[in-house]
Write a protein that holds these residues in place. Structure first.
Motif, short mmCIF file in Angstrom:
data_model
loop_
_atom_site.label_atom_id
_atom_site.label_comp_id
_atom_site.label_asym_id
_atom_site.label_seq_id
_atom_site.Cartn_x
_atom_site.Cartn_y
_atom_site.Cartn_z
N ALA A 181 0.81 -1.21 0.00
CA ALA A 181 0.00 0.00 0.00
C ALA A 181 0.85 1.27 0.00
N THR A 182 2.01 1.23 0.67
CA THR A 182 2.83 2.43 0.80
C THR A 182 3.89 2.57 -0.28
N THR A 183 4.26 1.48 -0.93
CA THR A 183 5.31 1.56 -1.96
C THR A 183 4.81 1.17 -3.35
N GLY A 184 3.67 0.51 -3.42
CA GLY A 184 3.14 0.09 -4.72
C GLY A 184 3.62 -1.26 -5.17
N SER A 185 4.50 -1.91 -4.39
CA SER A 185 4.98 -3.24 -4.76
C SER A 185 5.36 -4.00 -3.50
N GLY A 186 5.63 -5.29 -3.69
CA GLY A 186 6.02 -6.11 -2.55
C GLY A 186 6.87 -7.27 -3.00
N GLY A 187 7.26 -8.09 -2.08
CA GLY A 187 8.09 -9.25 -2.40
C GLY A 187 8.91 -9.65 -1.20
N TRP A 188 9.84 -10.55 -1.44
CA TRP A 188 10.70 -11.04 -0.36
C TRP A 188 12.16 -10.89 -0.75
N PRO A 189 13.02 -10.58 0.22
CA PRO A 189 12.72 -10.43 1.64
C PRO A 189 11.81 -9.23 1.89
N LEU A 190 10.95 -9.38 2.88
CA LEU A 190 10.06 -8.31 3.31
C LEU A 190 10.64 -7.75 4.60
N ASN A 191 10.98 -6.46 4.59
CA ASN A 191 11.63 -5.84 5.74
C ASN A 191 10.78 -4.66 6.22
N VAL A 192 10.39 -4.70 7.48
CA VAL A 192 9.50 -3.68 8.02
C VAL A 192 9.98 -3.25 9.41
N PHE A 193 9.96 -1.94 9.62
CA PHE A 193 10.23 -1.38 10.95
C PHE A 193 8.89 -1.13 11.62
N THR A 210 6.65 -0.35 15.47
CA THR A 210 6.74 0.18 16.83
C THR A 210 6.63 -0.97 17.83
N PRO A 211 6.94 -0.70 19.09
CA PRO A 211 6.75 -1.76 20.10
C PRO A 211 5.31 -2.24 20.21
N ASP A 212 4.36 -1.44 19.69
CA ASP A 212 2.96 -1.87 19.64
C ASP A 212 2.63 -2.57 18.33
N LEU A 213 3.67 -2.87 17.54
CA LEU A 213 3.60 -3.65 16.30
C LEU A 213 2.95 -2.90 15.14
N GLU A 214 2.83 -1.59 15.26
CA GLU A 214 2.29 -0.79 14.17
C GLU A 214 3.42 -0.45 13.17
N PRO A 215 3.20 -0.64 11.88
CA PRO A 215 4.27 -0.45 10.90
C PRO A 215 4.63 1.02 10.70
N VAL A 216 5.93 1.28 10.60
CA VAL A 216 6.45 2.63 10.40
C VAL A 216 6.96 2.81 8.98
N PHE A 217 7.78 1.87 8.52
CA PHE A 217 8.40 1.98 7.20
C PHE A 217 8.82 0.58 6.76
N GLY A 218 8.71 0.31 5.47
CA GLY A 218 9.08 -1.03 5.00
C GLY A 218 9.41 -1.06 3.53
N GLY A 219 9.93 -2.18 3.12
CA GLY A 219 10.28 -2.40 1.72
C GLY A 219 10.73 -3.84 1.53
N THR A 220 11.39 -4.10 0.42
CA THR A 220 11.86 -5.46 0.15
C THR A 220 13.39 -5.48 0.22
N TYR A 221 14.05 -5.83 -0.86
CA TYR A 221 15.51 -5.88 -0.86
C TYR A 221 16.08 -4.46 -0.86
N TRP A 222 17.02 -4.21 0.03
CA TRP A 222 17.80 -2.97 0.03
C TRP A 222 19.28 -3.33 -0.09
N PRO A 223 20.05 -2.68 -0.97
CA PRO A 223 21.48 -3.01 -1.13
C PRO A 223 22.25 -2.80 0.16
N GLY A 224 23.14 -3.73 0.46
CA GLY A 224 23.98 -3.62 1.64
C GLY A 224 25.34 -3.04 1.33
N PRO A 225 26.19 -2.92 2.34
CA PRO A 225 27.51 -2.30 2.15
C PRO A 225 28.39 -3.02 1.14
#
Length: 807
Positions: A136-148, A150-165
Motif C-alpha cells: 500500500a505504501t510503496t506500490g509493490s512487494g516481495g521477499w525479503p520483506l523488511n518492516v520497521f 513500533t513496540p505496539d507492532l504498528e508499521p512505520v516503514f518497510g520495503g523489500t531488498y535494500w542493497p547492503g555495504p
C-alpha cells in the motif's frame, strides 16, 4: 487510492517514506536518561524453521517473533526490525550476504533496534499484515520483506531488498541503501517518536478500513445476487487481452505459471451448457487453447528442470527461458492439477509426460520417508564440491564444454541443438545481474527430433535414443558432481493439502492404464494425509497445527491450512471412496467455521484465529496470488461437502463466503478466478452422483466410476460410492440411509436436494469420451523402468515442431 493515503498520512507532506529519501529536518536532540545497555544474543538457532536457523551464525542478534521479543522492544522502547523471508528465496540470500553477515550493519541493528527474523511459510499471518502495508505504501512487494514496527507492532516503514555495504547489484532509481535506511530510521525514532507513533496508528486504522472495504457490498445473510455468470466472460476477456500469443502465459517478464488462471481457462468449457452459451463456445475453446499453449511452452522452457523433475518458481524472461531456480511445493502441486486437466482435455501425451514428471518430483525429491512433502529447494547452491560461495542456478546450468565432456564429441552437437546450448552461454547479459551465468546455459527444448533428424542426417529414432541416453548421462553427472540446493524440509499443512489432492486425482486418472504408478501416487497421497492426521492434528480439540519439522511446531493452523487440506481430502475420498477421509474433511470444515468464519460481520473466513496473539489486523484472503484464494477454495469445499453430505448449512456458508467479496469481484473478476466455480454453483446448483456398489464389480456402477475418474475438473459437483463399509456416510447423509442396502448396484443422481435413480449411463447424462485405455499415444508417455518420462510418440512424428519431455 490507498497507497496515496498511506504515503501522506493526514496530508502532512509525503509521509515518513519520503522523509527518509529527502533527509530529516534539523531538530533538537531529545535528552535521554542513562540506562543499562542490553546486549542481545542471536536466538535464530532456537527456531524449528530451516530458514531462521540458517541465520544463527549471523552477527545480527536475531530474535524469535513472540512474547519475549515484543516485551524487549517495549522495555527498551526500540523499533523492531522485522525481516521476513523463506529458504528458497534468492534475494533473501543476497541480502543476508550483503547486510546480515556485515559487522557494520549488525552493530546498528543490535544497538538501535530489536531485529526479528521470521519464516513467512511458518507465519503467513504476520507476513500478510506487513506485506499489505508495504504494497500500500510503496506500490509493490516481495521477499525479503523488511518492516520497521513500533513496540505496539504498528508499521512505520518497510520495503523489500535494500542493497547492503558489500552490494554489487545495480540499485533501482531512488533506491536508498540499507545502512542509510537504518541511520535515518534510528534518528526518526529518537527525535520524532511521537510522529512515528501517531502516523503508524493512523496507517493501521486505514489498513483495517481498507481490508473491510471488500465486504461492504453484502451483509451477512444476503446472497451474492449481483455476481452473475457474465463475470466468467469478463474474466476470460481480461485473460485473453493479456495473453502472450508467442510465448504463452500472461503479460511480459517476469512471468509466473499462474495455475489458478490456467485452471479457470481449462474449466470454462466444462461447465453446464448455459455457462458455455453465455461465455460463447468459441471463446471457451480459445480459453482452453490459451491454457494448453502455456502448458506446452512452460514444459519446453527453462523453467522446467529437464534433467531432473519439477518446475522453478517463475521465469525472469517472457519466453520461460531463464527461471529463478527455487522450486516450491505449492507451485508444483498446483501445476500437477493443471497439467492433469490439460492432458484430459487435449489427450496430448506430452502433457501426460509432464504429469508423471511432477508426480515423480513430489514423491521422490520432496517426499518425507514417513509421509508428507517438504516445502522447497533453494535457488542458490555451490557449483561444485569444495566451493565456498553459492551461485544462483549452479545445480542446473551447463557449459558447452561440460556437455562435450559428459556426452562425448559425437553426441554432444545433437543434444546441444536440442537444448539450445551454445559456446558462450544462452543467458543475455542484461538478465545476469551478478555475472553468475557467463558461458552458462539453461536447458530449454527448442527443436523437435524430426527437425534434428534432417539437420544431422540420422533417423528420428536415433535422435530420440541419443537424447534419452544424453539426459540420463547428464543426470548421473549432475547427481555425482554437483551439490544439491538446500532443502527446506518443513512440512506445511496447506501445501500438503494441495499435493494430496493432485496426487489422488492423478492416481485415479491413470489407474486403467498404469496401475502400478496409480497405486504409488494414491499411496503417497494417503500416506501424507495419515502423517498429518497423526502428527499435526489434535483430535481432542479438532485443531490443526501448521508446521512439522523434527516434531510438531507450536503454530496452530491458519484458515488456508484447513481450506487446502479439506480440498485435498475430498479429492482423496473421491479417488479411494474411503469414508474416513470424508469424515475428517467434515470435522475440519466444522473447525474452520468455528475458528475463522466471520459470523458477526459480512461472512467469509478470516486468515487468523480470533484469539491469535500479536495479530494487529485480521485479514480475509480473497484474491488469488501464487496460491488460490483461501476463501475461494473454502467456498468450493463448502458446496462440495454440502452435496456429498446433504448439508444445507454448508451451502449457505458457501454462498455467504462468496457474497463477502461481492464488491471486489464485481470490479476485478479476473483477480478472483478461484471463486468462479462457486459463482456458477450458486446460480445453477450442483450435481451429485452416488453409486451403491453391489456384489457385481462391473456393469453400470463401475462404468460410472471410471467415467468420473477420467473427467477433467469443470463445474462443482460430487461423486460418492457406497458399499457395506459406508456406515458413517449413510449416517451423515439422510438421503443415503437405505440406498443400495439390497446388495444391487444402483446409481442415484442428486440435484438441489432431489434425487432420482438412474438405470444407464445415457440416462444419467454422463458424456462418453474415448477411453484413456484405448489411446495409443498414452503408453508412449509412461515411465520406462526407473526412468521418469519417455518421449511421446506423437511428438516424434514428422512435421510436428514441438517436443515433449525426453528421458
Amino acid at each position: 487510492m490507498m497507497a496515496a493515503h498511506l504515503r501522506a498520512v493526514d496530508g502532512e507532506k509525503q509521509g515518513l517514506g519520503q522523509a527518509l529519501k529527502d533527509g530529516l529536518p534539523n531538530s533538537t536532540p531529545v535528552s535521554e536518561e542513562k540506562k543499562e545497555k542490553i546486549v542481545l544474543s542471536n536466538k535464530a538457532g532456537e527456531s524449528k524453521s530451516p530458514y531462521v536457523q540458517a541465520h544463527a551464525s549471523n552477527p545480527v542478534a536475531w530474535q524469535i517473533w513472540g512474547d519475549d521479543a515484543i516485551a524487549l522492544a517495549r522495555k527498551e522502547n526500540k523499533l523492531l526490525f522485522v525481516s521476513i523471508g523463506y529458504s528458497a528465496c534468492h534475494w533473501c540470500h543476497v541480502m543476508e550476504r550483503e547486510s546480515f553477515e556485515n559487522e557494520e550493519v549488525a552493530a546498528i541493528l543490535n544497538n538501535l533496534f530489536i531485529p526479528v527474523k521470521i519464516d513467512r511459510e511458518e507465519r503467513p499471518d504476520i507476513d500478510r499484515i506487513y506485506m499489505n502495508f508495504v504494497q500500500a505504501t510503496t506500490g509493490s512487494g516481495g521477499w525479503p520483506l523488511n518492516v520497521f514496527v513500533t513496540p505496539d507492532l504498528e508499521p512505520v516503514f518497510g520495503g523489500t531488498y535494500w542493497p547492503g555495504p558489500t552490494s554489487n547489484t545495480t540499485p533501482f532509481e531512488d533506491q536508498v541503501d540499507f545502512v542509510g535506511i537504518l541511520d535515518k530510521l534510528s534518528t526518526v525514532w529518537k527525535e520524532q517518536e511521537h510522529r512515528c507513533r501517531r502516523d503508524s496508528a493512523q496507517i493501521l486504522q486505514q489498513l483495517k478500513s481498507f481490508a473491510a472495504e471488500g465486504t461492504f457490498g453484502s451483509r451477512l445473510g444476503e446472497g451474492a445476487d449481483g455476481l452473475d455468470i457474465d463475470l466468467l466472460e469478463e474474466a476470460n476477456q481480461h485473460f485473453a487481452s493479456t495473453f502472450d500469443k508467442k510465448n504463452g502465459g500472461f503479460g511480459s517478464a517476469p512471468k509466473f505459471p499462474t495455475p489458478t488462471k490456467l485452471s479457470f481457462l481449462l474449466r470454462l468449457g466444462q461447465y453446464p451448457p448455459v455457462v458455455v452459451d453465455i461465455v460463447g463456445a468459441e471463446d471457451c475453446h480459445k480459453a482452453q487453447d490459451m491454457a494448453i499453449t502455456t502448458l506446452r511452452k512452460m514444459a519446453r522452457g527453462g523453467i522446467h528442470d529437464h534433467i531432473g523433475n519439477g518446475f522453478a518458481r517463475y521465469s525472469v524472461t517472457a519466453d520461460w527461458s531463464l527461471p529463478h531456480f527455487e522450486k516450491m511445493l505449492y507451485d508444483n502441486a498446483q501445476l500437477l492439477h493443471v497439467y492433469l486437466d490439460g492432458f484430459l482435455l487435449s489427450r496430448d501425451a506430452e502433457l501426460l509426460g509432464v504429469v508423471y514428471d511432477i508426480a515423480t518430483y513430489l514423491t521422490t525429491t520432496l517426499a518425507h520417508p514417513a509421509g508428507g512433502f517438504y516445502s522447497s529447494e533453494d535457488a542458490d547452491s555451490l557449483y561444485r564440491r569444495g566451493d565456498s560461495e553459492k551461485r544462483e542456478g549452479a545445480f542446473y546450468v551447463w557449459t558447452r564444454r561440460e556437455f562435450e565432456s559428459v556426452l562425448g564429441t559425437e553426441n554432444e552437437p545433437l543434444v546441444s541443438a536440442f537444448f539450445n546450448v551454445s559456446e558462450h552461454g544462452n543467458v543475455l547479459p542484461q538478465n545476469d545481474a551478478h555475472d553468475e551465468f557467463i558461458d552458462q546455459n539453461v536447458l530449454a527444448i527448442v527443436s523437435a527430433p524430426s527437425t534434428l533428424a534432417g539437420t544431422f542426417g540420422v533417423k528420428e529414432e536415433e535422435v530420440v535414443r541419443i537424447i534419452k541416453e544424453g539426459k540420463a548421462a547428464l543426470r548421473a553427472h549432475r547427481e555425482k558432481e554437483r551439490v544439491r540446493p538446500g532443502l527446506d524440509d518443513k512440512i506445511v499443512v496447506s501445501w500438503n493439502g494441495i499435493a494430496i489432492g493432485a496426487l489422488a486425482r492423478t492416481g485415479a486418472v491413470i489407474k486403467g492404464f498404469d496401475p502400478l504408478k496409480s497405486e504409488e501416487y494414491l499411496g503417497a497421497a494417503t500416506k501424507a494425509a495419515t502423517f498429518i492426521k497423526d502428527n499435526l492434528y489434535d483430535e481432542s480439540i479438532c485443531t490443526l497445527y501448521r508446521i512439522w519439522r523434527e516434531g510438531r511446531g507450536e503454530t496452530k493452523g491458519f484458515a488456508d491450512d484447513y481450506a487446502f487440506l479439506i480440498e485435498g481430502l475430498i479429492d482423496l475420498y473421491e479417488a479411494t471412496f474411503d469414508d474416513k477421509w470424508l469424515h475428517w474433511a467434515d470435522d475440519l470444515q466444522k473447525s474452520q467455521i468455528s475458528h475463522f468464519y466471520d459470523s458477526d460481520g459480512s461472512g467469509a473466513f478470516f486468515s487468523t484465529h480470533s484469539s491469535a496473539p500479536h495479530v494487529i489486523l485480521r485479514l480475509k484472503d480473497g484474491m488469488d496470488t501464487s496460491e488460490p484464494s483461501t476463501n475461494g477454495t473454502s467456498a468450493s469445499n463448502l458446496y462440495r461437502l454440502s452435496n456429498l453430505l446433504n448439508d444445507d448449512s454448508y451451502a449457505t456458508k458457501a454462498k455467504q463466503t462468496v457474497a463477502g467479496f461481492e464488491s471486489e469481484i464485481l470490479q476485478y473478476p479476473w483477480l478472483f478466478a478461484s471463486f468462479m466455480p462457486s459463482i456458477v454453483a450458486g446460480h445453477l446448483g450442483l450435481r451429485g452422483v452416488v453409486v451403491s456398489q453391489g456384489d457385481e464389480k462391473d456393469g453400470n456402477g463401475n462404468m460410472k466410476i471410471k467415467e468420473f475418474e477420467k473427467a477433467p475438473r469443470g463445474g462443482l459437483g460430487s461423486f460418492a460410492r457406497l458399499d457395506s463399509s459406508s456406515t458413517w456416510l449413510r449416517e451423515r447423509n439422510d438421503l443415503l440411509k437405505e440406498f443400495g442396502l439390497d446388495g444391487k448396484t444402483r446409481v442415484l443422481i442428486c440435484e438441489n436436494g432431489v434425487c432420482r435413480e438412474e438405470g444407464s449411463a445415457s440416462e444419467a447424462g454422463l458424456v462418453k469420451e474415448q477411453p484413456l485405455e484405448d489411446l495409443g499415444s498414452v503408453t508412449a508417455a509412461l515411465p520406462v523402468v526407473e526412468e521418469n518420462i519417455a518421449v511421446p510418440e506423437q511428438e516424434m512424428s514428422a512435421g510436428n515442431q514441438g517436443i515433449g519431455s525426453a528421458e
